[in-house]
Enzyme design. Structure first.
Site, PDB file in Angstrom:
ATOM      1  CE1 TYR A 143      21.156 -33.774 -25.605  1.00 56.11           C
ATOM      2  CE2 TYR A 143      21.017 -35.859 -24.696  1.00 56.11           C
ATOM      3  CZ  TYR A 143      21.359 -35.284 -26.159  1.00 56.11           C
ATOM      4  OH  TYR A 143      20.202 -35.808 -26.418  1.00 56.11           O
ATOM      5  CE  LYS A 147      18.125 -32.680 -26.250  1.00 56.94           C
ATOM      6  NZ  LYS A 147      17.720 -32.516 -27.661  1.00 56.94           N
TER       7      LYS A 147
HETATM    8  N1  SER Z   1      22.292 -40.906 -27.658  1.00 56.87           N
HETATM    9  C1  SER Z   1      22.373 -39.760 -26.817  1.00 56.87           C
HETATM   10  C2  SER Z   1      23.828 -39.135 -25.791  1.00 56.87           C
HETATM   11  O1  SER Z   1      24.021 -40.175 -25.193  1.00 56.87           O
HETATM   12  C3  SER Z   1      20.990 -39.827 -25.794  1.00 56.87           C
HETATM   13  O2  SER Z   1      20.416 -38.400 -26.665  1.00 56.87           O
HETATM   14  O3  SER Z   1      23.859 -38.634 -25.639  1.00 56.87           O
END
Ligand code: SER
Length: 318
Positions: A143, A147
Site C-alpha cells: 500500500y 502511495k
Molecule cells: N488508514 C490507512 C491504513 O491503515 C492509512 O492510510 O491502511
C-alpha cells in the site's frame, strides 16, 4: 466556472461523507457519486443526487461519466488499504496504480482538477518518528509503495502535462458513518463499536502503539480547503496533514473516562509490524503555511463525539 464534480469511491469511509459535504457546498446535481456496485448499504448518496456505477480500472467507463456530466473536478478515493494490500500485494498494486493512471490520463485530456489521497503509509522505518513534509520515503507495505509511486506519478503529470492534481497524506481516519475497510488504523474505529456493543475490545496493536489519526470532520475540511486553495499557493503535490496523535492506551483511557467499565486488551497481529513502520506524528507546518490548515478536533472532543454518535447509531445509551 461552476464545479461539476465526480467522486470515485463514493461509498467508502471518506467518500460517503465527502459527497454529502460537496453536495451541501456545490449543489446536489453538481456532484456525481460513483461506486463499483449499484447495490450499496448506504443509499443516501444515490437519493440526493446523481449516481453512476464506475469500476475505476475501466478508463472508458470513467470517460463516459466525465463526458455525460461535463465533469471538471474529480476525487479519486477508490483504493486497497494497507492490511488488505498485504494479503494480496499484486492486486493492491494493480487497483491502486492502474486506477490512478486512468484518472490522471483523463485529467490531462479533459482538464480536470484532481484530488487523490496519499497516506502516512508513504513513510517507513527510516523516516523520522515525527515525519517532516520532505523526508525519506521507504515504505515496507505494498500500500505504501503504491502511495509513493502514486505521489511521483501525480508530480509527473503535474510537471509534464500541467494537470492540477492535489493530494493529502492522511493519517488514520476515525469516523462513525461508514466503516474503514482493511486498514491498519482501523482499531481506532473498531474500539468504539466494541465498547458500545460489548464494553470490551481486543485491540490488534499493542497499548503503546502511537499513530497519527484524524477525525472525519477534519478530514473533510482538509480536502475542501486544499481543493479551494489558489493553485499558486501550493508548493507540494501531496501535503502532510496532522490531526491527533495518541497511543492505543491513551485512546482506551479517554473512552474509560465516559464508560468506566470498558476493558481493552491487546493481542498484536500482523498489523503491528505495519503500525511500527509508520511515524508517530506528522509535521504539517507546510500545509498550515501554504493553505491555512488547522484541525479542530483533539482526542477528548473526538472521543466524546464518537461515543455519542455510535451509541445513537447502535440504538443504545453509552
Ligand atoms: N488508514 C490507512 C491504513 O491503515 C492509512 O492510510 O491502511
Amino acid at each position: 466556472m461552476d464545479k461539476k464534480i465526480l467522486v470515485i469511491g463514493a461509498m467508502g469511509q471518506i467518500g460517503s461523507e465527502l459527497v454529502l459535504e460537496l453536495r451541501k457546498i456545490y449543489g446536489n446535481e453538481n456532484v456525481v457519486a460513483s461506486g463499483r456496485s449499484s447495490k450499496s448499504p448506504d443509499e443516501s448518496s444515490k437519493e440526493k443526487g446523481p449516481f453512476e456505477v464506475i469500476e475505476a480500472l475501466d478508463k472508458e467507463q470513467i470517460r463516459k461519466v466525465v463526458e455525460k456530466y461535463k465533469i471538471n473536478e474529480l476525487y479519486h478515493l477508490a483504493a486497497i488499504l494497507s492490511a488488505t494490500g498485504e494479503k494480496d500485494p499484486k492486486t493492491a498494486w494493480t487497483i491502486n496504480m492502474d486506477s490512478l493512471i486512468n484518472v490522471l490520463d483523463l485529467a490531462k485530456e479533459y482538464n480536470l482538477r484532481v484530488f487523490w489521497p496519499s497516506s502516512i503509509a508513504v513513510f517507513g522505518p527510516t523516516t523520522p518518528k515525527k515525519a517532516p513534509q520532505q523526508t525519506v520515503l521507504e515504505p515496507t507495505t505494498m500500500y505504501g509503495i503504491t502511495k509513493v509511486a502514486g505521489e511521483l506519478l501525480c508530480s509527473y503529470y503535474k510537471d509534464k502535462f500541467g494537470v492540477d492534481v492535489r493530494g493529502l497524506r492522511f493519517p488514520g481516519i476515525i469516523s462513525y458513518k461508514t466503516l474503514p475497510g482493511g486498514g491498519t488504523t482501523d482499531y481506532a474505529v473498531e474500539i468504539f463499536y466494541e465498547c458500545i456493543k460489548k464494553k470490551e475490545y481486543n485491540c490488534f496493536v499493542s497499548c503503546e502503539t502511537t499513530l497519527p489519526m484524524m477525525y472525519m470532520p477534519d478530514c473533510i475540511k482538509s480536502i475542501i480547503q486544499l481543493m479551494q486553495a489558489p493553485k499558486e499557493n501550493l508548493k507540494h503535490v501531496c501535503y502532510n496533514v496532522a490531526g491527533i496523535s495518541f497511543s492505543a492506551k491513551e485512546l482506551a483511557d479517554e473512552i474509560k473516562k465516559s464508560i468506566s467499565c470498558f476493558k481493552c486488551s491487546h493481542e498484536p497481529d500482523f498489523r503491528q509490524k505495519i503500525a511500527d513502520s509508520w511515524p508517530n506524528e506528522l509535521d504539517d507546518s507546510e500545509a498550515r503555511k501554504d493553505w491555512n490548515w488547522k484541525p479542530d478536533y483533539d482526542l477528548k472532543r473526538m472521543t466524546a463525539d464518537m461515543l455519542e454518535k455510535i451509541s445513537e447509531k447502535l440504538g443504545k445509551q453509552g
